[in-house]
Design an enzyme around this catalytic site. Structure first.
Site, short mmCIF file in Angstrom:
data_model
loop_
_atom_site.label_atom_id
_atom_site.label_comp_id
_atom_site.label_asym_id
_atom_site.label_seq_id
_atom_site.Cartn_x
_atom_site.Cartn_y
_atom_site.Cartn_z
N TYR A 219 43.50 43.52 46.26
CA TYR A 219 43.73 44.94 45.96
C TYR A 219 44.82 45.59 46.79
O TYR A 219 45.20 46.71 46.51
CB TYR A 219 42.42 45.71 46.14
CG TYR A 219 41.36 45.21 45.22
CD1 TYR A 219 41.36 45.58 43.88
CD2 TYR A 219 40.39 44.31 45.65
CE1 TYR A 219 40.41 45.09 43.00
CE2 TYR A 219 39.44 43.81 44.78
CZ TYR A 219 39.46 44.20 43.45
OH TYR A 219 38.53 43.70 42.59
N GLY A 220 45.30 44.92 47.81
CA GLY A 220 46.34 45.55 48.63
C GLY A 220 46.40 44.93 50.00
O GLY A 220 45.80 43.88 50.25
N THR A 221 47.13 45.61 50.89
CA THR A 221 47.36 45.04 52.21
C THR A 221 46.21 45.35 53.15
O THR A 221 45.64 46.43 53.10
CB THR A 221 48.66 45.66 52.77
OG1 THR A 221 49.63 45.62 51.72
CG2 THR A 221 49.19 44.88 53.94
N ASP B 97 33.75 38.64 41.92
CA ASP B 97 34.95 37.88 42.29
C ASP B 97 34.73 37.15 43.62
O ASP B 97 35.60 37.14 44.48
CB ASP B 97 36.15 38.83 42.37
CG ASP B 97 37.48 38.08 42.42
OD1 ASP B 97 37.54 36.93 41.95
OD2 ASP B 97 38.44 38.65 42.96
#
Ligand code: AMP
Length: 292
Positions: free
Chosen positions: A15-17, A126
């Site tokens: 989803y991102g950093t 997930d």
């Protein structure tokens, strides 16, 4: 945001950093996950925020604690409990050897966390070694719980890496949209086999077709007769009729007979025949085991 001082970038997730940071008030070390939203023009969807706020209530020692949610119009930053490393990195450094007691301990903790979230009606959707975080003292915690529902599972990670299919059950690979807890128990089974084989994945498919083929070659190809409704799934297509391979000893040679029995009850092709997480915790594989 000033409350947290960034120390270093830890990784690029789905989803991102992710950054390691320090809470300036308490001096606690945390992990900041900055979620990149697909649709930047729309700002942060209120549905995602509602979902995320529910996750703050999940409090369990095998779930990565979500301490705080910070959001501006365009981005959302999740403040998590910090963990030393993830299971994927652990596999990379274990040199092909994991003690079977460690396998049992990690599997127990994975099922405990799973069972807790499922009892709160929250699915992960997930699960994979990258989002199982471990601490130096052998504690395992599930990360990213509930994020798939809030933000959706993107096809590509933030870092443009393709999202792995290796832990997806056949029903989801055939496009089933009605998810249940069985999606996570399948992934837990795949991770169990991978743990026992010190990081060798059970079904390392290259694409959806290859993924399903690998699954059916071990477990047998399902038919409308064995799995009523399968042919109605949105992306269903027929596969060669492989017979189930009974030689589980060759699949997980280091796992005990009880462990193999548990694994076979988790990686079951028909979703509603899969064992539930809390049933799995009562399986004889864990008899006499004292959790950490
Ligand atoms: P994810 O978005 O969970 O896939 O995160 C990407 C990477 O960042 C993971 O593989 C972890 O190594 C790291 N990471 C994620 N959450 C945390 C955390 N709470 N503590 C430490 N590292 C984390």
């Amino acid at each position: 945001m000033h409350k947290y001082e960034k120390i270093e970038k830890i990784g690029e997730g789905t989803y991102g950093t992710v950054f390691k940071a320090k809470n300036q008030e308490t001096l606690d070390i945390v992990a900041l996950k900055r979620v990149r939203l697909d649709d930047d023009d729309e700002g942060v969807p209120s549905s995602a925020l509602r979902e995320i706020c529910l996750l703050k209530e999940l409090k369990h020692k095998n779930i990565v604690r979500l301490h705080d949610v910070l959001h501006s119009e365009r981005k959302i930053t999740l403040v998590f409990e910090y963990c030393d490393q993830d299971l994927k990195k652990y596999f990379d450094t274990c040199g092909g050897e994991i003690d079977q007691l460690v396998v049992k301990s990690f599997m127990y903790q994975l099922l405990k966390g799973l069972s807790y979230c499922h009892s709160h009606n929250i699915l992960h959707r997930d699960l994979k070694p990258q989002n199982l975080l471990i601490n130096k003292n052998g504690e395992l915690k599930l990360a990213d719980f509930g994020l798939a529902r809030a933000f959706g599972i993107p096809v590509r990670c933030y870092s443009a890496e393709v999202v792995t299919l290796w832990y997806r059950p056949p029903d989801v690979l055939f496009g089933a949209k009605l998810y249940s807890t069985s999606i996570d128990t399948w992934s837990a089974g795949c991770i169990f086999a991978e743990l026992s084989n010190a990081g060798v994945p059970l079904f390392p498919g290259n694409d959806v077709d290859d993924q399903l083929k690998r699954i059916f070659k071990l477990l047998g190809t399902p038919t409308e007769h064995t799995w009523p409704g399968i042919t109605k799934l949105p992306d269903y297509k027929p596969f060669p009729l492989y017979p189930a391979n009974p030689l589980w000893y060759h699949v997980v040679p280091k796992l005990s007979a009880e462990g193999r029995d548990l694994l076979r009850k988790l990686v079951v092709v028909i979703p509603n025949h899969r064992m539930l997480a809390d049933e799995a915790l009562r399986h004889e594989y864990f008899y006499g085991f004292t959790p950490p």
